[in-house]
Enzyme design. Structure first.
Site, short mmCIF file in Angstrom:
data_model
loop_
_atom_site.label_atom_id
_atom_site.label_comp_id
_atom_site.label_asym_id
_atom_site.label_seq_id
_atom_site.Cartn_x
_atom_site.Cartn_y
_atom_site.Cartn_z
N GLY A 263 2.94 -1.12 4.19
CA GLY A 263 3.21 0.72 3.73
C GLY A 263 4.38 0.94 3.49
N GLY A 264 5.06 1.66 4.78
CA GLY A 264 5.91 1.84 5.31
C GLY A 264 7.25 1.64 3.94
N GLY B 187 2.11 2.92 10.77
CA GLY B 187 3.33 3.59 10.08
C GLY B 187 4.26 4.76 11.19
CD GLU C 44 -3.22 6.05 6.19
OE1 GLU C 44 -3.14 5.82 5.34
OE2 GLU C 44 -1.86 5.34 7.26
CG ASN D 222 -1.71 1.36 1.49
OD1 ASN D 222 -1.80 2.06 0.55
ND2 ASN D 222 -2.29 2.02 2.69
CD1 TRP D 223 2.85 0.93 -3.01
CD2 TRP D 223 3.60 2.87 -5.23
NE1 TRP D 223 4.04 0.00 -4.08
CE2 TRP D 223 3.98 1.23 -5.26
CE3 TRP D 223 3.36 3.60 -5.95
CZ2 TRP D 223 4.95 0.88 -6.39
CZ3 TRP D 223 4.29 3.05 -6.74
CH2 TRP D 223 5.37 2.01 -7.05
CE LYS D 224 0.01 3.38 4.84
NZ LYS D 224 -0.45 4.03 5.46
CG HIS E 183 -5.58 2.41 4.78
ND1 HIS E 183 -5.76 3.26 6.18
CD2 HIS E 183 -4.70 1.41 4.72
CE1 HIS E 183 -4.38 3.19 6.78
NE2 HIS E 183 -3.72 1.83 5.88
CD GLU F 283 -3.46 -1.83 7.73
OE1 GLU F 283 -2.53 -2.39 6.72
OE2 GLU F 283 -4.43 -1.29 7.15
CB SER G 207 5.33 -1.35 11.49
OG SER G 207 5.11 0.03 11.89
P1 PGA Z 1 3.06 0.70 7.37
O1 PGA Z 1 1.44 1.15 6.54
O2 PGA Z 1 2.97 -0.62 7.28
O3 PGA Z 1 3.55 1.66 7.56
O4 PGA Z 1 2.66 0.86 9.15
C1 PGA Z 1 0.66 -1.00 6.28
C2 PGA Z 1 -1.07 -0.06 5.99
O5 PGA Z 1 -1.17 1.47 6.80
O6 PGA Z 1 -1.39 -0.78 5.71
#
Ligand code: PGA
Length: 254
Positions: free
Chosen positions: A233-234, A173, A97, A9-11, A95, A167, A212
């Site tokens: 994500g990251g 993050g 966010e 998930n590149w966001k 998600h 999640e 994470s």
């Molecule tokens: P993260 O994000 O791996 O940076 O914690 C995961 C996500 O939000 O899908």
């Protein structure tokens, strides 16, 4: 046996140039893998570029959001059919966010799941509790409410075409990962809730862990019996890190 799914998930990150080198690097890095399914979910403007770079390969393409409606006067929105036309097979829905910053509710997210499936996409439904909720002992009630709120819109049968991502918001993050035991407990709970309505769907549905996940902890998380992959994500923005997680998923697939 559920096939592991490792999804990036590149966001809202990247440029045309970085998207190109990240996708090219992932394609090369996972060439020798045979078991895990690998997915990248770039921002909308990079989908066309990604589609051409991924054509004919084993890496799948997904999007991060979609509109509940199929077509029409919805300024700024993107439909499932448009995503499918650009090669997407998956779309992330709900998600944390989007729940937190854009007010997405379980009911709206349920409608997004329906729109995804109507357009031939597989939705990845995200659920998870905040730190406060975990500390208050509300993890299971929050997960249950999120799942039931979505099923109220969709019915359980749609979940044959759905992936779930657990999640925990406090792990996203933050560098703070759920322990394998905490994650396994939440995944087993989610599978159990689905199982109360449909044992057959509960047995086959893939439940990904997100929050994470990195090369260093992927093996321990992915070896849990109810963890069927990762939503990353990251670490999905760094070729070597993402490829290492894909390798862990591939190895554990046996
Ligand atoms: P993260 O994000 O791996 O940076 O914690 C995961 C996500 O939000 O899908």
């Amino acid at each position: 046996m559920r096939q592991p799914l490792i999804a990036g998930n590149w966001k809202m990150n990247g440029t045309k140039a970085s998207a190109k080198s990240l996708i090219s690097g992932v394609v090369v890095g996972v060439t020798d893998l045979s078991k895990a399914e690998v997915l990248v979910c770039p921002p909308f403007p990079f989908l066309s570029l990604a589609e051409s770079l991924l054509a004919g390969g084993r890496v799948q393409l997904g999007a991060q959001n979609l509109c509940t409606e199929a077509v029409g006067a919805y300024t700024g929105e993107v439909s499932a059919d448009m995503l499918a036309e650009f090669g997407c097979r998956y779309v992330i829905c709900g998600h944390s966010e989007r729940r937190q910053y854009y007010g997405e509710t379980d009911s709206l997210i349920g409608k997004k799941l329906l729109a995804s499936c109507r357009g031939g996409l597989r939705p990845i439904l995200c659920v998870g509790e905040s730190l406060d909720q975990r500390e208050q002992g509300q993890t299971e009630s929050v997960l249950a409410a999120q799942i039931e709120g979505v099923i109220a819109e969709t019915g359980v049968d749609l979940f044959e075409q759905v992936e779930i991502a657990y999640e925990p918001v406090w792990a996203i993050g933050t560098g703070r990962t759920a322990t394998p035991e905490q994650a396994q407990a939440a995944h087993a709970f989610i599978r159990g809730r689905i199982g109360e309505r449909s044992p057959s769907i509960a047995a086959t549905i893939r439940i990904l862990y997100g929050g994470s996940m990195k090369a260093a902890n992927a093996r321990d998380l992915l070896s849990q019996p109810d963890i069927d992959g990762g939503l990353i994500g990251g670490a999905s923005l760094v070729v070597d890190d993402f490829v290492a997680i894909c390798q862990a998923g591939d190895l554990l697939a046996g």
